[in-house]
Design an enzyme around this catalytic site. Sequence first.
Site, PDB file in Angstrom:
ATOM      1  N   LYS A   1       0.990   5.036   0.218  1.00 34.56           N
ATOM      2  CA  LYS A   1      -0.006   6.799   0.138  1.00 34.56           C
ATOM      3  C   LYS A   1       0.159   7.126  -1.024  1.00 34.56           C
ATOM      4  CE  LYS A   1      -0.569   5.432   4.748  1.00 34.56           C
ATOM      5  NZ  LYS A   1      -1.778   5.218   5.241  1.00 34.56           N
TER       6      LYS A   1
ATOM      7  N   LYS B   1       0.874  -1.151  -0.344  1.00 36.92           N
ATOM      8  CA  LYS B   1      -0.171  -0.031  -0.218  1.00 36.92           C
ATOM      9  C   LYS B   1       0.812   0.826   0.201  1.00 36.92           C
ATOM     10  CE  LYS B   1      -2.980   0.638   3.588  1.00 36.92           C
ATOM     11  NZ  LYS B   1      -3.702   0.703   4.387  1.00 36.92           N
TER      12      LYS B   1
ATOM     13  N   HIS C   1      -8.359  -2.315   9.624  1.00 39.79           N
ATOM     14  CA  HIS C   1      -6.906  -1.508   9.474  1.00 39.79           C
ATOM     15  C   HIS C   1      -6.355  -1.973  10.148  1.00 39.79           C
ATOM     16  CE1 HIS C   1      -5.855   2.404  12.201  1.00 39.79           C
ATOM     17  NE2 HIS C   1      -4.983   2.097  10.104  1.00 39.79           N
TER      18      HIS C   1
ATOM     19  N   GLU D   1     -11.861   2.605   9.070  1.00 40.31           N
ATOM     20  CA  GLU D   1     -10.511   2.332  10.438  1.00 40.31           C
ATOM     21  C   GLU D   1     -11.077   3.965  10.725  1.00 40.31           C
ATOM     22  OE1 GLU D   1      -6.666   4.933   9.374  1.00 40.31           O
ATOM     23  OE2 GLU D   1      -7.184   3.565   8.030  1.00 40.31           O
TER      24      GLU D   1
ATOM     25  N   ASP E   1     -11.847  -2.252  11.679  1.00 41.35           N
ATOM     26  CA  ASP E   1     -11.014  -2.022  13.076  1.00 41.35           C
ATOM     27  C   ASP E   1     -11.283  -2.651  13.817  1.00 41.35           C
ATOM     28  OD1 ASP E   1      -8.668  -0.936  15.121  1.00 41.35           O
ATOM     29  OD2 ASP E   1      -7.870  -0.200  13.930  1.00 41.35           O
TER      30      ASP E   1
ATOM     31  N   ASP F   1      -3.944   4.932  -0.439  1.00 41.75           N
ATOM     32  CA  ASP F   1      -4.701   5.129   0.757  1.00 41.75           C
ATOM     33  C   ASP F   1      -4.028   6.755   0.894  1.00 41.75           C
ATOM     34  OD1 ASP F   1      -5.570   5.899   3.365  1.00 41.75           O
ATOM     35  OD2 ASP F   1      -4.220   4.962   4.445  1.00 41.75           O
TER      36      ASP F   1
ATOM     37  N   GLU G   1      -8.017   3.696  -0.372  1.00 49.87           N
ATOM     38  CA  GLU G   1      -8.501   3.714   0.543  1.00 49.87           C
ATOM     39  C   GLU G   1      -8.709   5.262   1.358  1.00 49.87           C
ATOM     40  OE1 GLU G   1      -6.538   2.320   4.632  1.00 49.87           O
ATOM     41  OE2 GLU G   1      -6.007   1.325   2.966  1.00 49.87           O
TER      42      GLU G   1
END
Length: 362
Positions: free
Chosen positions: A168, A166, A299, A249, A272, A197, A223
Amino acid sequence: MTTITSAQAYLVDIDVETVRTDAVQAFLKQETVFVSITTSDGLTGVGYSYTIGTGGRSVLQMLRDHLVPRLEGQDSSKIEAIWMDLFASTRATTVGAITSLALAAVDTALWDLKCQRAAAPLWKVAGGFRRDVPLYDTEGGWLHLSQDELVSGAIASRDAGWGGAKLKVGKASHREDLERLLAVREAVGDRFDIMVDANQSMTAAEAIRRAHSFEPVDLFWFEEPLPATDISGHERLARATTIPIAVGESMYSIAQFREYLERGAASIIQVDAARVGGITPWIKVAHLAESFNVAVCPHFLMELHVSLVAAVPNGRYVEHIPQLRSITRNEMAIKDGHALAPDTPGLGIEWDPDAIDDRRVA
């Protein structure tokens, strides 16, 4: 009856294991709230919750003032009854982060007791679908890392046999985000999953624009593009792109997940266990997602979530962010690109009491 004879709550600060930044914040430390519950049959269950830098003392005070005092004398095996009693006693502050995080610390301790009493690991007691689950990495994808560092991190994850990585997003220019993603895709090939994300940093219009530009990268999911409260924005985005939208999350109740799923606003659920109020509601959200034929990829909290993802048939991925190594005596086992759920009775986390005591702040 397995009566609760004593319970206590305390706070531990854990330094971050590596620098972690995203489009809106940095991971400062893990404020870890513990609850320890002892029962009349001589067992002790340990549960926990967390924040990433602020609010830990508020969660602790909620526990000490309102939740822990209600536990003594209750039957620890009646997990649903205890959860609902605590929830009802705090209706003035539900649904909200502080209360959900506090509930999670109690609930995970009760599940630890339940698994110990059954002499079985969490992944079996919670469902027992399989023991090994696919793993993806986040540690090599933080926003401050250079393009070359993103590429090398993704290659390392691929070569280790992991399913994905993943990255950012949320650079000032969408072109810079796209350049970084394309460089990683070119380096790892087309059989490796890339997730992105945005950490709730975008407007719906900007998320739609960036999603269109990201589509050639063939992303596994996009995300938290928008604030979790913007359900209609996520709904519009989901209709506007072929990229699966992942949320969860920053959601604190089963009902929030239901609305997202009913409106087609999410196609990956990242519930989460700490933020939704514990293992009890986590399992309900996972089964709710299953009824919509939607995968669950939780998450953070990999040390706990590996067992929960293994428990349910729609568990798809565990996120690799190690954070408990300074206060535990064991680590999550990894084999052939998969995380292995612990096979020991309880949560499967072997706490180091001395290391925890060294880091207690309240």
